[in-house]
Motif scaffolding. Structure first.
Motif, PDB file in Angstrom:
ATOM      1  N   PHE A  85      88.980 -20.258   6.568  1.00  0.00           N
ATOM      2  CA  PHE A  85      88.173 -20.603   5.398  1.00  0.00           C
ATOM      3  C   PHE A  85      88.840 -20.104   4.120  1.00  0.00           C
ATOM      4  N   LYS A  86      89.327 -18.885   4.132  1.00  0.00           N
ATOM      5  CA  LYS A  86      89.973 -18.312   2.952  1.00  0.00           C
ATOM      6  C   LYS A  86      91.269 -19.062   2.611  1.00  0.00           C
ATOM      7  N   VAL A 122      91.918 -22.271   3.263  1.00  0.00           N
ATOM      8  CA  VAL A 122      91.521 -23.567   2.701  1.00  0.00           C
ATOM      9  C   VAL A 122      90.970 -23.383   1.299  1.00  0.00           C
ATOM     10  N   GLU A 123      90.208 -22.343   1.110  1.00  0.00           N
ATOM     11  CA  GLU A 123      89.626 -22.077  -0.209  1.00  0.00           C
ATOM     12  C   GLU A 123      90.724 -21.827  -1.251  1.00  0.00           C
ATOM     13  N   SER A 124      91.759 -21.094  -0.893  1.00  0.00           N
ATOM     14  CA  SER A 124      92.832 -20.833  -1.846  1.00  0.00           C
ATOM     15  C   SER A 124      93.692 -22.081  -2.064  1.00  0.00           C
ATOM     16  N   GLN A 182      92.622 -25.130  -1.976  1.00  0.00           N
ATOM     17  CA  GLN A 182      91.817 -26.107  -2.705  1.00  0.00           C
ATOM     18  C   GLN A 182      92.062 -26.018  -4.207  1.00  0.00           C
ATOM     19  N   ALA A 183      92.385 -24.860  -4.712  1.00  0.00           N
ATOM     20  CA  ALA A 183      92.640 -24.703  -6.140  1.00  0.00           C
ATOM     21  C   ALA A 183      93.892 -25.465  -6.565  1.00  0.00           C
ATOM     22  N   TRP A 240      95.033 -28.344  -4.893  1.00  0.00           N
ATOM     23  CA  TRP A 240      95.004 -29.727  -4.455  1.00  0.00           C
ATOM     24  C   TRP A 240      94.928 -30.655  -5.650  1.00  0.00           C
TER      25      TRP A 240
END
Length: 45
Positions: free
Chosen positions: A3-4, A6-8, A10-11, A13
């Motif tokens: 999750f972490k 993907v979360e990082s 995503q910024a 993308w």
């Protein structure tokens, strides 16, 4: 942990900027190097 990651990511993308072209692609339009290629008109004899 995933999750972490993907979360990082995503910024960074990139947003889809050609969403208006999706119907053309689905209809079978051809693109070369990001440019729409027009089909030649059939010759009427």
């Amino acid at each position: 942990m995933v999750f972490k990651l993907v979360e990082s990511a995503q910024a960074r993308w990139r947003a889809i900027t050609g969403a208006h072209l999706v119907p053309l692609v689905r209809a079978g339009a051809r693109f070369e190097n990001g440019v729409l290629v027009e089909r030649p008109e059939p010759a009427v004899a």
